[in-house]
Design a protein around this motif. Structure first.
Motif, short mmCIF file in Angstrom:
data_model
loop_
_atom_site.label_atom_id
_atom_site.label_comp_id
_atom_site.label_asym_id
_atom_site.label_seq_id
_atom_site.Cartn_x
_atom_site.Cartn_y
_atom_site.Cartn_z
N VAL A 275 0.83 -1.20 0.00
CA VAL A 275 0.00 0.00 0.00
C VAL A 275 0.87 1.25 0.00
O VAL A 275 0.62 2.22 -0.74
N LEU A 276 1.93 1.23 0.80
CA LEU A 276 2.85 2.36 0.83
C LEU A 276 3.61 2.49 -0.49
O LEU A 276 3.81 3.60 -1.00
N LYS A 277 4.00 1.37 -1.04
CA LYS A 277 4.69 1.40 -2.33
C LYS A 277 3.81 2.02 -3.40
O LYS A 277 4.28 2.80 -4.24
N LYS A 278 2.53 1.68 -3.37
CA LYS A 278 1.58 2.23 -4.34
C LYS A 278 1.43 3.74 -4.15
O LYS A 278 1.39 4.51 -5.13
N MET A 279 1.33 4.17 -2.89
CA MET A 279 1.21 5.60 -2.61
C MET A 279 2.43 6.36 -3.12
O MET A 279 2.31 7.45 -3.70
N ILE A 280 3.59 5.78 -2.91
CA ILE A 280 4.83 6.40 -3.37
C ILE A 280 4.83 6.56 -4.89
O ILE A 280 5.21 7.61 -5.42
N ARG A 281 4.36 5.52 -5.57
CA ARG A 281 4.28 5.59 -7.04
C ARG A 281 3.22 6.60 -7.49
O ARG A 281 3.48 7.45 -8.35
N ASP A 282 2.04 6.51 -6.89
CA ASP A 282 0.92 7.36 -7.31
C ASP A 282 1.19 8.84 -7.07
O ASP A 282 0.81 9.70 -7.87
N LYS A 283 1.84 9.15 -5.95
CA LYS A 283 2.12 10.54 -5.61
C LYS A 283 3.46 11.02 -6.17
O LYS A 283 3.87 12.16 -5.95
N LYS A 284 4.13 10.11 -6.88
CA LYS A 284 5.43 10.42 -7.52
C LYS A 284 6.45 10.92 -6.50
O LYS A 284 7.17 11.90 -6.74
N LEU A 285 6.50 10.22 -5.37
CA LEU A 285 7.49 10.54 -4.35
C LEU A 285 8.82 9.88 -4.73
O LEU A 285 8.84 8.80 -5.31
N GLU A 286 9.89 10.52 -4.38
CA GLU A 286 11.21 10.00 -4.74
C GLU A 286 11.91 9.43 -3.50
O GLU A 286 12.19 10.16 -2.54
N LEU A 287 12.18 8.14 -3.51
CA LEU A 287 12.94 7.53 -2.43
C LEU A 287 14.40 7.95 -2.58
O LEU A 287 14.98 7.82 -3.66
N THR A 288 14.98 8.44 -1.51
CA THR A 288 16.35 8.94 -1.61
C THR A 288 17.11 8.59 -0.33
O THR A 288 16.59 7.93 0.57
N SER A 289 18.35 9.03 -0.26
CA SER A 289 19.18 8.80 0.92
C SER A 289 20.06 10.02 1.14
O SER A 289 20.07 10.96 0.33
N PHE A 290 20.83 10.02 2.20
CA PHE A 290 21.59 11.20 2.56
C PHE A 290 22.84 11.43 1.70
O PHE A 290 23.47 12.47 1.79
N ASN A 291 23.19 10.46 0.88
CA ASN A 291 24.34 10.65 -0.02
C ASN A 291 23.89 10.90 -1.45
O ASN A 291 24.65 10.81 -2.38
N ASN A 292 22.61 11.24 -1.61
CA ASN A 292 22.03 11.29 -2.95
C ASN A 292 21.37 12.62 -3.24
O ASN A 292 20.51 12.71 -4.07
N ARG A 293 21.75 13.62 -2.48
CA ARG A 293 21.05 14.93 -2.64
C ARG A 293 22.03 16.01 -3.03
O ARG A 293 23.09 16.12 -2.46
#
Length: 293
Positions: A275-293
């Motif tokens: 469900v969370l994975k779907k929300m992330i896709r649907d809302k176009k959220l970007e999974l990131t980390s502290f070395n990726n910004r």
């Protein structure tokens, strides 16, 4: 919006280490923070250098759980003798001597991680002790010394989960005290962080609903962040396996209760939730980390 899903206590026990590993490999976890004086630190390193080599790693500074190499902070059994509130009291009474001991201990933890070739990109702390202002400044100095750019600043908005029982329960839980203390310290520590040219997220979620970070709570946090137009946030969880046969003993009864709580399994499911994975896709959220910004 960019989202860091971080899991703390890597290396503290087999249960946490294995649970976090699974959430990275099968779920939405992007980062973890490792405790260099955790009981399974050596095992945790092996995982980070093999199947978890793509996971972003931070340093989980520990000043109150387990054994310490700093004599001034030890009890008769060689374990840390102070808690969050004891540090507050004793820093008032023995400021300079205690700060010297804390600097020595913290410096050891930084050096240990770097000597073991861990690519540490961010820092946070066990039980949030590093947020106590005089300790926070020491940590910032060490971050600058060792070239670490990111530090957790738990600036958490007050938000509702739409679960009436949970939302009302927060008012009478210890979480609300931690929430206000850490937000107060975050305001004070923000200027210190900037003085040392460190970076943090726009907001953080994970203290207010500690022990209740289920799928619905995380979805509510994401919705709150979008409502506030945050561009970069961190969401914290403590997923774990609660019945790992290798975890026969814990340093304290309080931590054993936390580690064996059913909340660990609920959080593990949440950090792998479809469900969370779907929300992330649907809302176009970007999974990131502290070395990726």
């Amino acid at each position: 919006m960019k989202v860091v899903f971080c899991n703390d206590d890597f290396g503290v026990s087999y249960g946490f280490t294995e649970g976090i590993s699974e959430c990275f490999l099968k779920g939405i976890t992007t980062s973890t923070s490792i405790c260099v004086n955790g009981s399974v630190y050596t095992y945790a390193i092996k995982l980070l250098k093999s199947k978890l080599k793509k996971m972003n790693v931070g340093l989980h500074l520990n000043l109150d759980y387990g054994k310490t190499t700093t004599k001034e902070l030890q009890n008769n059994e060689g374990r840390y003798k102070f808690t969050f509130f004891k540090y507050l009291i004793f820093l008032k009474l023995f400021n300079k001597s205690l700060l010297r001991s804390l600097k020595k201990d913290l410096d050891y933890q930084f050096k240990k991680a770097i000597t073991d070739n861990l690519n540490i990109t961010f820092v946070n702390g066990h039980d949030h002790i590093y947020m106590i202002p005089p300790i926070f400044e020491i940590v910032c100095k060490l971050c600058k010394k060792y070239g670490i750019k990111y530090i957790r600043l738990p600036r958490e908005p007050y938000y509702f989960t739409r679960n009436v029982r949970q939302d009302l329960g927060i008012i009478f839980s210890p979480n609300i005290i931690k929430f206000f203390i850490l937000n107060k310290y975050s305001k004070k520590n923000y200027d210190v962080m900037k003085k040392y040219n460190l970076k943090t997220t726009d907001a953080f979620y994970g203290v207010l609903h500690t022990q209740r970070m289920n799928t619905s709570t995380i979805m509510a946090a994401l919705s709150n962040a979008r409502l506030n137009n945050y561009q970069y946030i961190e969401i914290l969880g403590h997923p774990a396996n609660i019945n790992d046969r290798n975890d026969a003993t814990y340093e304290t009864k309080a931590y054993e209760k936390f580690a064996r709580s059913k909340s660990r399994i609920i959080e593990k499911k949440a950090f792998q939730s479809s469900v969370l994975k779907k929300m992330i896709r649907d809302k176009k959220l970007e999974l990131t980390s502290f070395n990726n910004r």
